[in-house]
Scaffold this active site. Structure first.
Site, short mmCIF file in Angstrom:
data_model
loop_
_atom_site.label_atom_id
_atom_site.label_comp_id
_atom_site.label_asym_id
_atom_site.label_seq_id
_atom_site.Cartn_x
_atom_site.Cartn_y
_atom_site.Cartn_z
N ASP A 7 21.83 10.59 4.53
CA ASP A 7 22.86 11.34 5.25
C ASP A 7 24.01 10.40 5.55
O ASP A 7 23.82 9.18 5.70
CB ASP A 7 22.30 11.92 6.55
CG ASP A 7 23.33 12.76 7.30
OD1 ASP A 7 23.84 13.73 6.70
OD2 ASP A 7 23.64 12.45 8.47
N GLU A 9 27.66 10.01 8.04
CA GLU A 9 28.59 10.51 9.05
C GLU A 9 29.97 10.02 8.62
O GLU A 9 30.12 8.95 8.02
CB GLU A 9 28.24 10.00 10.45
CG GLU A 9 26.87 10.42 10.95
CD GLU A 9 26.68 11.92 11.06
OE1 GLU A 9 27.71 12.65 11.16
OE2 GLU A 9 25.54 12.38 11.04
N HIS A 150 24.49 13.92 16.22
CA HIS A 150 24.28 13.80 14.78
C HIS A 150 24.37 12.32 14.42
O HIS A 150 25.42 11.71 14.52
CB HIS A 150 25.35 14.58 14.02
CG HIS A 150 25.11 16.06 14.01
ND1 HIS A 150 24.45 16.69 12.97
CD2 HIS A 150 25.42 17.02 14.90
CE1 HIS A 150 24.37 17.99 13.23
NE2 HIS A 150 24.96 18.21 14.39
N ASP A 155 19.13 12.04 11.19
CA ASP A 155 19.18 13.25 10.36
C ASP A 155 18.46 13.04 9.03
O ASP A 155 17.84 13.97 8.50
CB ASP A 155 20.63 13.68 10.12
CG ASP A 155 21.25 14.35 11.33
OD1 ASP A 155 20.54 14.48 12.35
OD2 ASP A 155 22.43 14.73 11.27
#
Length: 231
Positions: A7, A9, A150, A155
């Site tokens: 994942d 960001e 998040h 995640d």
């Protein structure tokens, strides 16, 4: 089969408009089962972080100012990934950002066919149902207690659990056919969270001894029962 569930960001939604990666989290899985190996780094995006993004991720430009540039972590990320496939939730988004960052460094990008999208898998498996990561965690009874904001690694860990469920569930970890536990796979059994109050054993010493004698007849030292602790 080795894959990397990952994942990212970012500072926004559009890498072509100047948005950059701020965090990467990766979880190694073999035959869809987490091995325990992870990769995580924050990244200095060399630009501001909008307040709306900070509210979602908790990351600020000030926090990221002393973190490594993507150029400094790119090879470490690529070394961890190796030639494995990459699994992401809404993979085109993460693929777009990773390949944008690699292209900025004039590095070869990662081919589209190496990515698997868990959103697409979930929509095919559960047509008409919500396919967000939160919704899938709730569907599969995966705890979200570790998730206040998040975060890329948080995640990715959740997504690794979801990916396992989308591909057959935790019974796959028992691997009664022996495929995932074959020599050299490196697969480990997913840990179970300890109960706050341990259950009292309902078996007697004699019953446990008889069970141990029975398990000893089921195969060599690498048998499923011995690797998982029996009862």
């Amino acid at each position: 089969m080795r894959e990397i569930v990952f994942d990212t960001e970012t500072t926004g939604l559009d890498p072509s408009a100047g948005d950059r990666v701020t965090e990467i989290g990766c979880v190694e899985v073999v035959d869809c089962i987490p091995t325990g190996r992870t990769f995580h780094t924050y990244v200095n995006p060399e630009r501001d972080v909008p307040q709306v993004v900070t509210e979602i991720t908790g990351l600020t430009a000030e926090f990221l100012a002393d973190k490594p540039l993507f150029a400094e972590i790119a090879q470490k990320f690529l070394d961890f990934v190796g030639d494995a496939g990459l699994v992401a939730h809404n993979a085109p988004f993460d693929r777009g950002f990773i390949n944008m960052e690699l292209a900025r460094l004039e590095h070869p990008v990662i081919a589209d066919d190496r990515f698997r999208d868990t959103v697409a898998i979930a929509r095919k498996k559960f047509p008409g149902s919500p396919a967000s990561l939160d919704a899938l965690c709730k569907r599969f009874n995966i705890s979200l207690d570790s998730r206040e904001k998040h975060g890329a690694l948080t995640d990715a860990v959740l997504l690794a659990d979801v990916y396992l469920e989308l591909n057959g569930g935790r019974e796959r970890a028992l691997d009664l056919a022996g495929d995932a536990a074959s020599a050299g796979s490196g697969t480990v059994f997913p840990p179970r969270r300890a109960r706050p109050v341990p259950l009292t054993s309902l078996s007697t010493d004699a019953e446990r001894a008889a069970h141990a004698d029975f398990v000893a007849t089921l195969g060599g030292g690498d048998s499923v029962w011995k690797r998982t602790g029996g009862l």
